[in-house]
Design a protein around this motif. Structure first.
Motif, PDB file in Angstrom:
ATOM      1  N   ILE A 154      -3.735 -16.200   4.735  1.00 52.64           N
ATOM      2  CA  ILE A 154      -2.343 -16.159   4.279  1.00 52.64           C
ATOM      3  C   ILE A 154      -1.403 -16.580   5.408  1.00 52.64           C
ATOM      4  CG2 ILE A 154      -0.501 -14.726   3.328  1.00 52.64           C
ATOM      5  CD1 ILE A 154      -2.610 -12.805   2.302  1.00 52.64           C
ATOM      6  N   LEU A 157       6.086 -16.520   5.417  1.00 55.77           N
ATOM      7  CA  LEU A 157       7.338 -16.464   6.158  1.00 55.77           C
ATOM      8  C   LEU A 157       7.012 -16.487   7.655  1.00 55.77           C
ATOM      9  CD1 LEU A 157      10.363 -16.114   5.767  1.00 55.77           C
ATOM     10  CD2 LEU A 157      10.021 -13.667   6.035  1.00 55.77           C
ATOM     11  N   PRO A 160       0.872 -12.401   8.141  1.00 52.86           N
ATOM     12  CA  PRO A 160       0.798 -10.958   7.905  1.00 52.86           C
ATOM     13  C   PRO A 160       0.792 -10.165   9.212  1.00 52.86           C
ATOM     14  CG  PRO A 160      -0.679 -12.104   6.426  1.00 52.86           C
ATOM     15  CD  PRO A 160      -0.160 -13.145   7.391  1.00 52.86           C
ATOM     16  N   GLU A 161       1.379  -9.002   9.155  1.00 53.75           N
ATOM     17  CA  GLU A 161       1.411  -8.053  10.279  1.00 53.75           C
ATOM     18  C   GLU A 161       1.077  -6.689   9.706  1.00 53.75           C
ATOM     19  OE1 GLU A 161       1.746  -8.296  13.462  1.00 53.75           O
ATOM     20  OE2 GLU A 161       2.489 -10.346  13.786  1.00 53.75           O
ATOM     21  N   MET A 162      -0.168  -6.572   9.251  1.00 54.46           N
ATOM     22  CA  MET A 162      -0.559  -5.412   8.459  1.00 54.46           C
ATOM     23  C   MET A 162      -0.563  -4.109   9.248  1.00 54.46           C
ATOM     24  SD  MET A 162      -3.636  -7.147   6.272  1.00 54.46           S
ATOM     25  CE  MET A 162      -3.493  -8.879   5.739  1.00 54.46           C
ATOM     26  N   LEU A 165       2.387  -1.387   8.502  1.00 57.93           N
ATOM     27  CA  LEU A 165       2.630  -0.798   7.182  1.00 57.93           C
ATOM     28  C   LEU A 165       3.261   0.582   7.301  1.00 57.93           C
ATOM     29  CD1 LEU A 165      -0.725  -1.443   5.266  1.00 57.93           C
ATOM     30  CD2 LEU A 165       1.429  -2.717   5.096  1.00 57.93           C
ATOM     31  N   PRO A 166       4.254   0.851   6.438  1.00 61.66           N
ATOM     32  CA  PRO A 166       4.747   2.237   6.372  1.00 61.66           C
ATOM     33  C   PRO A 166       3.671   3.124   5.759  1.00 61.66           C
ATOM     34  CG  PRO A 166       5.799   0.867   4.679  1.00 61.66           C
ATOM     35  CD  PRO A 166       4.894  -0.036   5.463  1.00 61.66           C
ATOM     36  N   LEU A 229      -4.633  -2.155  -2.861  1.00 61.06           N
ATOM     37  CA  LEU A 229      -3.783  -2.255  -4.056  1.00 61.06           C
ATOM     38  C   LEU A 229      -2.995  -3.560  -4.077  1.00 61.06           C
ATOM     39  CD1 LEU A 229      -2.625   1.459  -3.964  1.00 61.06           C
ATOM     40  CD2 LEU A 229      -3.755   0.398  -5.937  1.00 61.06           C
TER      41      LEU A 229
ATOM     42  N   MET B 162       0.229  -3.115  -7.262  1.00 54.35           N
ATOM     43  CA  MET B 162       1.136  -2.831  -6.159  1.00 54.35           C
ATOM     44  C   MET B 162       2.053  -1.639  -6.406  1.00 54.35           C
ATOM     45  SD  MET B 162       2.146  -6.755  -5.180  1.00 54.35           S
ATOM     46  CE  MET B 162       0.911  -8.064  -5.313  1.00 54.35           C
ATOM     47  N   HIS B 222      10.707   0.571   1.389  1.00 55.56           N
ATOM     48  CA  HIS B 222       9.469   0.854   2.119  1.00 55.56           C
ATOM     49  C   HIS B 222       8.279   0.168   1.450  1.00 55.56           C
ATOM     50  CE1 HIS B 222      11.738   3.868   4.421  1.00 55.56           C
ATOM     51  NE2 HIS B 222      10.743   3.781   5.295  1.00 55.56           N
ATOM     52  N   SER B 225       8.572  -3.509   2.134  1.00 54.44           N
ATOM     53  CA  SER B 225       8.258  -3.845   3.533  1.00 54.44           C
ATOM     54  C   SER B 225       6.746  -3.921   3.714  1.00 54.44           C
ATOM     55  CB  SER B 225       8.894  -2.843   4.502  1.00 54.44           C
ATOM     56  OG  SER B 225       8.099  -1.692   4.652  1.00 54.44           O
ATOM     57  N   GLY B 226       6.004  -3.021   3.099  1.00 51.62           N
ATOM     58  CA  GLY B 226       4.545  -3.081   3.181  1.00 51.62           C
ATOM     59  C   GLY B 226       4.005  -4.371   2.568  1.00 51.62           C
ATOM     60  N   LEU B 227       4.580  -4.771   1.442  1.00 50.51           N
ATOM     61  CA  LEU B 227       4.132  -6.007   0.781  1.00 50.51           C
ATOM     62  C   LEU B 227       4.482  -7.224   1.629  1.00 50.51           C
ATOM     63  CD1 LEU B 227       5.208  -4.985  -2.828  1.00 50.51           C
ATOM     64  CD2 LEU B 227       2.874  -5.151  -1.943  1.00 50.51           C
ATOM     65  N   LEU B 229       4.793  -7.267   4.907  1.00 56.21           N
ATOM     66  CA  LEU B 229       3.913  -7.253   6.077  1.00 56.21           C
ATOM     67  C   LEU B 229       2.487  -7.688   5.722  1.00 56.21           C
ATOM     68  CD1 LEU B 229       5.309  -3.930   7.518  1.00 56.21           C
ATOM     69  CD2 LEU B 229       5.267  -6.075   8.808  1.00 56.21           C
ATOM     70  N   THR B 230       2.115  -7.545   4.471  1.00 56.37           N
ATOM     71  CA  THR B 230       0.752  -7.886   4.056  1.00 56.37           C
ATOM     72  C   THR B 230       0.650  -9.322   3.554  1.00 56.37           C
ATOM     73  OG1 THR B 230       0.407  -5.584   3.404  1.00 56.37           O
ATOM     74  CG2 THR B 230      -1.157  -7.207   2.536  1.00 56.37           C
ATOM     75  N   LEU B 231       1.636  -9.755   2.776  1.00 53.38           N
ATOM     76  CA  LEU B 231       1.539 -11.051   2.093  1.00 53.38           C
ATOM     77  C   LEU B 231       2.401 -12.129   2.736  1.00 53.38           C
ATOM     78  CD1 LEU B 231       1.760  -9.661  -1.540  1.00 53.38           C
ATOM     79  CD2 LEU B 231      -0.261 -10.707  -0.503  1.00 53.38           C
ATOM     80  N   SER B 232       3.350 -11.732   3.576  1.00 58.59           N
ATOM     81  CA  SER B 232       4.229 -12.692   4.235  1.00 58.59           C
ATOM     82  C   SER B 232       4.864 -13.673   3.234  1.00 58.59           C
ATOM     83  CB  SER B 232       3.413 -13.462   5.289  1.00 58.59           C
ATOM     84  OG  SER B 232       4.213 -13.827   6.377  1.00 58.59           O
ATOM     85  N   PRO B 233       5.383 -13.144   2.123  1.00 57.18           N
ATOM     86  CA  PRO B 233       5.944 -14.041   1.103  1.00 57.18           C
ATOM     87  C   PRO B 233       7.170 -14.792   1.612  1.00 57.18           C
ATOM     88  CG  PRO B 233       6.529 -11.765   0.621  1.00 57.18           C
ATOM     89  CD  PRO B 233       5.553 -11.728   1.758  1.00 57.18           C
TER      90      PRO B 233
END
Lengths: 302, 302
Positions: A154, A157, A160-162, A165-166, A229, B162, B222, B225-227, B229-233
């Motif tokens: 992926i 923008l 990813p910076e997983m 995560l909060p 998820l 999600m 929150h 922000s997790g999404l 950080l994970t998917l970098s949309p």
């Protein structure tokens, strides 16, 4: 008389303390390998170029893959494409990586984050062969994740910076977290330095029966549940120094099943959790081998 | 004399209260449209088939796309491929959707979740045209997300869910959450029914200055922000009934910037947040139009 040369790739994994490079085509076919200490960008990248340019009889370097610590600019449309972005590592903020390599080597080059490299390596030769989507998470000095989705890592923008995560805070946990940006995010609560700060000693010296491992498992399971998820990975691979404590993985597995609470109906998240949440098969080589995959892809695109 | 026929697609969006179907090639070229109440699977799917089989002079149905409420089985290797999985909706657990459609229509059929359909629609004709990766999140009776990554929606172990992300609990918030699986997950804290339960009245009757909107924004930011950080949309699109309260979106934007706290250095997560976190452009039609994209893809693969 013409010498018959075979095609080989260059692979580079850039880390905070060392850059590991190889010339070859797979983990079973490594022609040459070197470890270069990470000093200044000029010196380190110079040594990488010198290694890759070294004449080697019988082989021809056709492309190079680079998997490196970040954050890095992966957007070919960006002005800073090929550079390291703002990082806490002295001298490396803004360092140009891709440009010098491309100019001096004259072959196609692909680059990605170390964790995206690791997931490519594991999906090709390691613990997730042929699986997609698949997730690699490293828990060490920091926490970082790479995911292979629909055939590629992926990029968006940024990337990813997983690790940030909060996460919900366990009711009895008063630890303030150590992330300088988010305090009590996943990395702030469960990275190696967070666990060390909780216990007042380095992670390798924390005994297996210390209650901190249950706390670590609690946060990591919540973080992983969010990733599951979101990405619906077919397998989750865990690497990094913190995972060397053997007591941790079974605790995370139990906790992950508990956190998801049967919501996703799949045996992988129940009786087959041991096949779903697995340790890295390539260990510290995952990113380096992933860089071979990046080089293959660079060649195809070149 | 031969009649010249042009090719058209069938598109179906299946929801908990109605199935909306169209025949056409784009939002600007709709030949026929129908809304069918969701009753039993046999009756509802029967009516969908009847509509799609109806003779229409001058057009020829070449493929069908179906975007539907879930969970659904998207794995072609699975025994229950094409069926609805266990759901709280009476009679629909295990309902066969894809099989009857394929048998009776004799054209290639693609199917996906309603939210994956919505993100395809928005990326083609709506608020995220040409962007990838991109995320669509609906906040209504439930919370659900669809992401387009590397050219296609994410399908994996099951499909993304999600809405059930774990979230940190705001310090002053004693609400126990309403999710029957996870209690205080994102959906449990900030879905329409959660907000209604918090306020003791239906969401449309909650005034814009009620403090619950700040709470909702807190949890949604929150989760988002997790999404991110994970998917970098490259953009995040918000839809669903709860977003009709106009006060909510600006609050989520402010809170998202605050939660990420400058960690991801992108103007989209700072001064340009208004272009990054945007309302759905297609509204309730997003999934239906996305089903046209699914039909196009089914034809290509068929």
């Amino acid at each position: 008389m013409a010498v018959v040369e075979r095609d080989v790739y260059g692979a580079v994994e850039g880390g905070g303390t060392k850059f590991v490079c190889l010339v070859g085509t797979s983990p079973d076919d490594i022609v040459d390998e070197i470890t270069i200490p990470t000093t200044t960008p000029t010196e380190t990248i110079g040594a990488v170029i010198e290694f890759l340019r070294r004449p080697r009889p019988g082989v021809r370097l056709v492309s190079v893959g680079v998997a490196t610590f970040g954050p890095i600019d992966l957007d070919p449309r960006s002005e800073t494409y090929g550079c390291v972005l703002k990082t806490t590592k002295p001298e490396w903020s803004g360092a140009r990586i891709l440009g010098p390599l491309a100019r001096r080597l004259g072959v196609p080059i692909a680059w990605d984050t170390d964790v995206n490299g690791a997931v490519l390596g594991e999906a090709r030769w390691g613990a997730a062969q042929g699986l997609d989507p698949v997730l690699y998470l490293t828990i060490g000095t920091g926490i970082g994740g790479g995911a292979l989705v629909n055939g590629a890592p992926i990029h968006g923008l940024i990337h990813p910076e997983m690790g940030h995560l909060p996460v919900p805070i366990r009711e009895d946990d008063t630890f303030p977290g150590i992330c300088s940006f988010h305090g009590r995010c996943l990395e702030g609560m469960a990275s190696g330095p967070a666990l060390a700060a909780r216990c007042g000693r380095p992670v390798p010296e924390i005994p297996a029966d210390d209650p901190v491992w249950d706390l670590a498992a609690w946060y990591l399971a919540h973080g992983i549940s969010g990733l599951v998820l979101t990405l619906s990975p077919r397998r989750v691979i865990l690497g990094g120094g913190v995972m060397r404590q053997a007591t941790l993985l079974p605790r995370i597995r139990r906790m992950l099943v508990e956190v998801l609470n049967g919501y996703l109906e799949a045996p992988e998240l129940g009786e087959r959790i041991d096949e779903y949440l697995v340790p890295s098969a390539l260990g510290q080589k995952a990113g380096l081998y992933g860089a071979i995959v990046l080089a293959e892809r660079a060649r195809g695109a070149g």
